[in-house]
Motif scaffolding. Structure first.
Motif, PDB file in Angstrom:
ATOM      1  N   ARG A  36      27.954  36.600  33.418  1.00 55.58           N
ATOM      2  CA  ARG A  36      29.835  36.028  32.812  1.00 55.58           C
ATOM      3  C   ARG A  36      29.268  34.703  31.035  1.00 55.58           C
ATOM      4  NH1 ARG A  36      33.243  31.971  33.480  1.00 55.58           N
ATOM      5  NH2 ARG A  36      35.457  32.408  32.108  1.00 55.58           N
ATOM      6  N   GLU A  37      28.198  33.781  31.559  1.00 60.34           N
ATOM      7  CA  GLU A  37      27.593  32.858  30.872  1.00 60.34           C
ATOM      8  C   GLU A  37      27.140  33.240  29.970  1.00 60.34           C
ATOM      9  OE1 GLU A  37      27.254  33.150  34.101  1.00 60.34           O
ATOM     10  OE2 GLU A  37      28.366  30.778  35.275  1.00 60.34           O
ATOM     11  N   ARG A  38      26.012  33.737  30.383  1.00 59.04           N
ATOM     12  CA  ARG A  38      25.413  35.368  28.926  1.00 59.04           C
ATOM     13  C   ARG A  38      26.073  36.309  27.825  1.00 59.04           C
ATOM     14  NH1 ARG A  38      22.484  38.520  30.597  1.00 59.04           N
ATOM     15  NH2 ARG A  38      22.844  39.174  32.105  1.00 59.04           N
ATOM     16  N   ASP A  81      31.069  33.087  21.464  1.00 59.81           N
ATOM     17  CA  ASP A  81      31.102  31.964  21.210  1.00 59.81           C
ATOM     18  C   ASP A  81      29.822  32.483  19.624  1.00 59.81           C
ATOM     19  OD1 ASP A  81      31.772  28.972  20.141  1.00 59.81           O
ATOM     20  OD2 ASP A  81      29.790  28.472  20.794  1.00 59.81           O
ATOM     21  N   PHE A  82      28.629  32.647  19.849  1.00 56.82           N
ATOM     22  CA  PHE A  82      28.049  32.698  18.914  1.00 56.82           C
ATOM     23  C   PHE A  82      28.422  33.972  18.010  1.00 56.82           C
ATOM     24  CE2 PHE A  82      23.326  34.208  17.478  1.00 56.82           C
ATOM     25  CZ  PHE A  82      22.868  33.285  17.062  1.00 56.82           C
ATOM     26  N   ALA A 136      22.726  38.402  16.959  1.00 58.37           N
ATOM     27  CA  ALA A 136      23.701  38.443  18.601  1.00 58.37           C
ATOM     28  C   ALA A 136      21.974  38.819  19.640  1.00 58.37           C
ATOM     29  CB  ALA A 136      24.714  38.995  18.281  1.00 58.37           C
ATOM     30  N   LYS A 137      22.399  40.839  18.816  1.00 56.60           N
ATOM     31  CA  LYS A 137      21.236  41.087  20.142  1.00 56.60           C
ATOM     32  C   LYS A 137      20.092  40.489  20.663  1.00 56.60           C
ATOM     33  CE  LYS A 137      22.728  45.615  17.975  1.00 56.60           C
ATOM     34  NZ  LYS A 137      22.948  47.026  17.492  1.00 56.60           N
ATOM     35  N   THR A 138      19.691  40.100  19.283  1.00 59.66           N
ATOM     36  CA  THR A 138      18.448  39.414  19.083  1.00 59.66           C
ATOM     37  C   THR A 138      18.017  37.887  20.496  1.00 59.66           C
ATOM     38  OG1 THR A 138      17.113  39.356  17.381  1.00 59.66           O
ATOM     39  CG2 THR A 138      16.106  37.993  18.609  1.00 59.66           C
ATOM     40  N   VAL A 139      19.235  37.007  19.948  1.00 53.66           N
ATOM     41  CA  VAL A 139      19.850  35.985  21.079  1.00 53.66           C
ATOM     42  C   VAL A 139      19.415  36.706  22.503  1.00 53.66           C
ATOM     43  CG1 VAL A 139      21.045  33.862  21.878  1.00 53.66           C
ATOM     44  CG2 VAL A 139      20.269  34.268  19.098  1.00 53.66           C
ATOM     45  N   ASN A 140      20.975  37.661  22.547  1.00 55.25           N
ATOM     46  CA  ASN A 140      21.228  38.240  24.093  1.00 55.25           C
ATOM     47  C   ASN A 140      19.672  38.712  24.643  1.00 55.25           C
ATOM     48  OD1 ASN A 140      23.011  39.123  25.559  1.00 55.25           O
ATOM     49  ND2 ASN A 140      22.985  41.578  24.608  1.00 55.25           N
TER      50      ASN A 140
END
Length: 83
Positions: free
Chosen positions: A22-24, A30-31, A41-45
């Protein structure tokens, strides 16, 4: 949000079942709302998933030492996969 940056249901399931899903997910929402690209976003995820899996969770704040230990675990797991 996972479904917008992950294409397969298997990948979505893996991300949803990992710690702090949930937090991720909220972080990625937000990102993206800040205008970051889907690629970014895929990279950060992916990085968030690795941290969630490899860090030892305990009550209280996560220290720099905790992050370093998680990074070492991640590196060790990657080297085992590439042997």
């Amino acid at each position: 949000m996972f479904e917008t940056v992950l294409k397969t249901s298997a990948a979505q399931t893996r991300y949803e079942r990992a710690p702090l899903a949930r937090e991720r997910d909220l972080f990625i929402q937000d990102f993206r709302s800040q205008g970051h690209s889907e690629y970014r976003a895929k990279t950060v995820n992916s990085l968030l998933l690795e941290v969630a899996i490899h860090i030892e969770w305990h009550d209280g704040a996560i220290s720099l030492a905790d992050l370093k230990t998680a990074a070492e675990r991640w590196l060790a797991s990657r080297s085992r996969h590439h042997e």
